[in-house]
Write an enzyme that holds these catalytic residues in place. Structure first.
Site, PDB file in Angstrom:
ATOM      1  N   ASN A  16     -10.328  -1.892   1.876  1.00 42.25           N
ATOM      2  CA  ASN A  16     -10.391  -2.327   0.472  1.00 42.25           C
ATOM      3  C   ASN A  16     -11.043  -3.700   0.358  1.00 42.25           C
ATOM      4  O   ASN A  16     -11.793  -3.957  -0.596  1.00 42.25           O
ATOM      5  CB  ASN A  16      -8.987  -2.339  -0.144  1.00 42.25           C
ATOM      6  CG  ASN A  16      -8.567  -0.971  -0.629  1.00 42.25           C
ATOM      7  OD1 ASN A  16      -9.085  -0.465  -1.605  1.00 42.25           O
ATOM      8  ND2 ASN A  16      -7.638  -0.344   0.100  1.00 42.25           N
ATOM      9  N   ARG A  67      10.305 -17.189   5.175  1.00 40.71           N
ATOM     10  CA  ARG A  67       9.276 -16.777   4.202  1.00 40.71           C
ATOM     11  C   ARG A  67       8.744 -17.962   3.398  1.00 40.71           C
ATOM     12  O   ARG A  67       7.548 -18.032   3.102  1.00 40.71           O
ATOM     13  CB  ARG A  67       9.862 -15.757   3.223  1.00 40.71           C
ATOM     14  CG  ARG A  67       9.848 -14.358   3.741  1.00 40.71           C
ATOM     15  CD  ARG A  67      10.363 -13.369   2.706  1.00 40.71           C
ATOM     16  NE  ARG A  67      10.737 -12.144   3.380  1.00 40.71           N
ATOM     17  CZ  ARG A  67       9.876 -11.164   3.675  1.00 40.71           C
ATOM     18  NH1 ARG A  67       8.612 -11.254   3.329  1.00 40.71           N
ATOM     19  NH2 ARG A  67      10.285 -10.091   4.309  1.00 40.71           N
ATOM     20  N   MET A  92       0.754  -6.660   4.092  1.00 44.56           N
ATOM     21  CA  MET A  92       2.026  -5.987   4.333  1.00 44.56           C
ATOM     22  C   MET A  92       3.225  -6.944   4.392  1.00 44.56           C
ATOM     23  O   MET A  92       4.194  -6.682   5.100  1.00 44.56           O
ATOM     24  CB  MET A  92       1.949  -5.159   5.624  1.00 44.56           C
ATOM     25  CG  MET A  92       0.856  -4.105   5.606  1.00 44.56           C
ATOM     26  SD  MET A  92       1.025  -2.940   4.231  1.00 44.56           S
ATOM     27  CE  MET A  92       2.327  -1.896   4.879  1.00 44.56           C
ATOM     28  N   LEU A  95       6.077 -10.832  -0.997  1.00 46.21           N
ATOM     29  CA  LEU A  95       5.968 -12.219  -1.457  1.00 46.21           C
ATOM     30  C   LEU A  95       7.159 -12.531  -2.354  1.00 46.21           C
ATOM     31  O   LEU A  95       7.557 -11.709  -3.189  1.00 46.21           O
ATOM     32  CB  LEU A  95       4.650 -12.410  -2.209  1.00 46.21           C
ATOM     33  CG  LEU A  95       3.406 -12.237  -1.325  1.00 46.21           C
ATOM     34  CD1 LEU A  95       2.151 -12.076  -2.174  1.00 46.21           C
ATOM     35  CD2 LEU A  95       3.252 -13.404  -0.358  1.00 46.21           C
ATOM     36  N   ASN A 109      -2.687  -6.343  -6.726  1.00 45.49           N
ATOM     37  CA  ASN A 109      -2.386  -5.532  -5.543  1.00 45.49           C
ATOM     38  C   ASN A 109      -2.918  -4.121  -5.770  1.00 45.49           C
ATOM     39  O   ASN A 109      -3.061  -3.680  -6.911  1.00 45.49           O
ATOM     40  CB  ASN A 109      -0.864  -5.467  -5.337  1.00 45.49           C
ATOM     41  CG  ASN A 109      -0.487  -4.660  -4.110  1.00 45.49           C
ATOM     42  OD1 ASN A 109      -1.108  -4.793  -3.046  1.00 45.49           O
ATOM     43  ND2 ASN A 109       0.513  -3.807  -4.240  1.00 45.49           N
ATOM     44  N   HIS A 111      -2.072  -0.124  -4.620  1.00 44.28           N
ATOM     45  CA  HIS A 111      -1.003   0.692  -4.033  1.00 44.28           C
ATOM     46  C   HIS A 111      -1.437   2.161  -4.067  1.00 44.28           C
ATOM     47  O   HIS A 111      -1.950   2.622  -5.090  1.00 44.28           O
ATOM     48  CB  HIS A 111       0.295   0.498  -4.827  1.00 44.28           C
ATOM     49  CG  HIS A 111       1.426   1.278  -4.252  1.00 44.28           C
ATOM     50  ND1 HIS A 111       2.055   0.922  -3.081  1.00 44.28           N
ATOM     51  CD2 HIS A 111       2.021   2.434  -4.665  1.00 44.28           C
ATOM     52  CE1 HIS A 111       2.990   1.814  -2.797  1.00 44.28           C
ATOM     53  NE2 HIS A 111       2.996   2.736  -3.747  1.00 44.28           N
ATOM     54  N   SER A 138      -3.207   2.885  -7.683  1.00 42.91           N
ATOM     55  CA  SER A 138      -3.049   1.967  -8.820  1.00 42.91           C
ATOM     56  C   SER A 138      -3.421   0.554  -8.400  1.00 42.91           C
ATOM     57  O   SER A 138      -3.060   0.117  -7.303  1.00 42.91           O
ATOM     58  CB  SER A 138      -1.585   1.941  -9.295  1.00 42.91           C
ATOM     59  OG  SER A 138      -1.074   3.230  -9.503  1.00 42.91           O
ATOM     60  N   ALA A 175     -10.842   6.682  -3.533  1.00 37.97           N
ATOM     61  CA  ALA A 175     -10.601   6.294  -4.940  1.00 37.97           C
ATOM     62  C   ALA A 175     -10.192   4.826  -5.034  1.00 37.97           C
ATOM     63  O   ALA A 175     -10.591   4.114  -5.968  1.00 37.97           O
ATOM     64  CB  ALA A 175      -9.531   7.193  -5.549  1.00 37.97           C
ATOM     65  N   GLU A 176      -9.410   4.361  -4.050  1.00 38.34           N
ATOM     66  CA  GLU A 176      -9.019   2.944  -4.037  1.00 38.34           C
ATOM     67  C   GLU A 176     -10.259   2.055  -4.032  1.00 38.34           C
ATOM     68  O   GLU A 176     -10.323   1.036  -4.724  1.00 38.34           O
ATOM     69  CB  GLU A 176      -8.162   2.637  -2.799  1.00 38.34           C
ATOM     70  CG  GLU A 176      -6.811   3.307  -2.796  1.00 38.34           C
ATOM     71  CD  GLU A 176      -5.988   2.957  -1.563  1.00 38.34           C
ATOM     72  OE1 GLU A 176      -6.003   1.792  -1.132  1.00 38.34           O
ATOM     73  OE2 GLU A 176      -5.321   3.858  -1.027  1.00 38.34           O
TER      74      GLU A 176
END
Ligand code: GRF
Length: 220
Positions: A16, A67, A92, A95, A109, A111, A138, A175-176
């Site tokens: 992507n 984190r 991955m 957040l 993002n 998905h 999406s 499609a992404e």
């Protein structure tokens, strides 16, 4: 035209990311890639970006105590590169709210499901197991809850007889690669507003034909 300085965050192969970078290289595209960041130093996408002269930075999350410390470095790196928009592309790491809020409505993002169906991992197998006949992908603005937020673009494909999670993933990935550049173009061009957590476009409405997929024999 001032192009929006765009960061792409990855964890792996980065297909992507490649689609986004390739689109951004088209004349007149309203965004430019200014940094690619991976939380995994071994991510294949990092070398691809570096070979094209895009700053490619590894921020290994395992090197940080927690984190918050990881996200503080990530945030500073984004500021150092004067980033305006962020595209998560197979990134991955979850957040936290602090980071998401700082980049609210500038953080996208992709998905591999038709959200809000099938958030999380293993989407294609779960869609097959549920008997879905239409699946897809999406692009959405990121909110704190995983794989949630105002949806910018979706693409749908039909499930074919004999499809497996792998064959579906491959078709959805194609499609992404179409919708992520499309969504970035819309956001970067300023055509997008968010009203009451829905995305509105200052553009003509496109009415499309429905995708109709009947249950065929031996779908799986
Ligand atoms: C894509 O399927 C994306 O939707 C999901 O992770 C995968 C990343 O693939 N979030 P790539 O690294 O972009 O090739």
């Amino acid at each position: 035209m001032m192009k929006k300085r765009t960061a792409i965050l990855i964890s792996g192969r980065g297909s992507n990311m490649q689609a986004l970078v390739t689109a951004m290289q088209e004349p007149g595209f309203p965004a430019e890639p200014c940094v690619v960041i991976s939380n995994r130093p071994e991510a294949l996408g990092l070398s691809w970006a570096a070979e094209r002269g895009i700053p490619a930075i590894a921020i290994d999350h395992r090197q940080f105590a927690n984190r918050m410390a990881f996200e503080a470095r990530l945030h500073q790196t984004l500021l150092d590169h004067n980033v305006e928009l962020i595209c998560l592309a197979g990134f991955m790491r979850l957040l936290t709210g602090g980071f998401v809020d700082r980049w609210r409505d500038r953080l996208m993002n992709i998905h591999p499901s038709l959200l809000p169906a099938f958030p999380g991992l293993d989407t294609h197998q779960r869609a097959l197991d549920a008997g879905a006949l239409i699946v897809g992908c999406s692009v959405h603005f990121v909110r704190t809850e995983m794989d949630s937020g105002p949806i910018l673009a979706q693409a749908a494909i039909g499930v074919l007889p004999g499809d497996t999670a792998e064959t579906l993933a491959a078709r959805v990935l194609e499609a992404e690669h179409q919708i992520y550049p499309l969504a970035l173009r819309l956001v970067a061009s300023g055509a997008v507003r968010i009203d009451n957590e829905s995305v509105l476009f200052d553009a003509p409405v496109v009415v499309d034909k429905p995708l109709v997929v009947p249950r065929l024999a031996a779908t799986h």
